[in-house]
Enzyme design. Structure first.
Site, PDB file in Angstrom:
ATOM      1  N   ASP A 189       0.831  -1.202   0.000  1.00  0.00           N
ATOM      2  CA  ASP A 189       0.000   0.000   0.000  1.00  0.00           C
ATOM      3  C   ASP A 189       0.865   1.251   0.000  1.00  0.00           C
ATOM      4  O   ASP A 189       1.692   1.448   0.885  1.00  0.00           O
ATOM      5  CB  ASP A 189      -0.901   0.005   1.238  1.00  0.00           C
ATOM      6  N   LYS A 233      -3.172   5.942  -3.939  1.00  0.00           N
ATOM      7  CA  LYS A 233      -4.253   6.872  -3.601  1.00  0.00           C
ATOM      8  C   LYS A 233      -4.050   8.201  -4.311  1.00  0.00           C
ATOM      9  O   LYS A 233      -2.909   8.648  -4.488  1.00  0.00           O
ATOM     10  CB  LYS A 233      -4.297   7.104  -2.083  1.00  0.00           C
TER      11      LYS A 233
END
Length: 264
Positions: free
Chosen positions: A33, A67
């Protein structure tokens, strides 16, 4: 989506980052991530390529998340930001792409962009980060596709029970960032007693608590022994009493920003 992965928040570009990602993959991690604002996507991409090669697995075996940052929450700008992230990572697609923060008046345009990218097959799943219930309700009024994941701060001092229940009812997977509370809770006596009973570390107990709560968790570490240790949580089970004891540590205390009062 794997239940367990590596987070790389605040890990700067360089050999330490590359080695952390590579080491995680070698020790069985199948989820990485990152985010545009971390400014480390290139190093993450390098670590992924080296890790996949050394572990002898394919890109399809790995779940990669990034993101879109607050300054890119328009329709065209979110698409452009995605393409930039993809290029920096050196990948052909992302497994998950998230809106990083619920900036009022902007996240709906960005969500339309994510829906477009999802329909085009450039992203396997789309979701949000740091969204409260009212943000989710507002987004889903107009969304064609509801968020598949909501990544939020979650740890024993911030259990997010109401949000977790809401996400479960709406088929949204909750994911925990800062699951170890940036180390602030590791000296807690209750957690230490539970850890001693299971011959585990406090960190392992917290991460196991996440999994038994059906929360995806992504602890951060750059040290090989910690990366290996954090993943060693699949050979024990917390009792119902222990789960309740950990739940009881909740104080609704954040170590990160409050999504409703974040200076964007």
């Amino acid at each position: 989506m794997p239940w367990f992965g590596l987070g790389v928040f605040k890990v700067e570009e360089g050999p330490e980052l590359v080695n952390a990602v590579k080491t995680a993959i070698q020790h069985g991690y199948r989820s990485i991530d990152t985010a545009a604002i971390y400014q480390n996507e290139e190093g993450v991409g390098e670590g992924i390529r080296e890790g996949l090669k050394e572990a002898g697995i394919s890109r399809e075996d790995l779940f990669v998340t990034s993101k879109v940052w607050n300054s890119d929450l328009g329709y065209e700008s979110a698409i452009a930001a995605f393409e930039t992230s993809l290029e920096k990572l050196g990948l052909d697609y992302l497994d998950l792409y998230l809106i990083h923060w619920p900036v009022e008046g902007k996240y709906k345009d960005a969500w339309r962009a994510l829906e477009t990218l999802y329909k085009e097959g450039k992203i396997k799943a789309i979701g949000v980060s740091n969204f409260q219930i009212h943000h989710l309700e507002d987004l889903m009024k107009n969304a064609e596709i509801k968020p598949m994941v909501n990544q939020v701060e979650c740890h024993p001092r911030l259990t997010q029970k109401e949000l977790k229940d809401y996400c479960k009812e709406n088929g949204i997977q909750l994911e925990a960032w800062s699951p170890l509370m940036q180390g602030e809770i590791l000296d807690n006596q209750d957690l230490q007693e539970i850890a001693t009973k299971h011959n585990k570390t406090v960190a392992q107990v917290i991460l196991r608590w996440d999994l038994q709560n059906q929360i995806v968790t992504i602890p951060k570490s750059t040290k090989e022994h910690r990366i290996k240790e954090n993943a060693d949580i699949f050979d024990f089970t917390l009792t119902d009493d222990e789960m309740e004891r950990i739940d009881g540590l909740n104080q609704n205390h954040r170590v990160g920003p409050d999504p409703d009062n974040f200076d964007f």
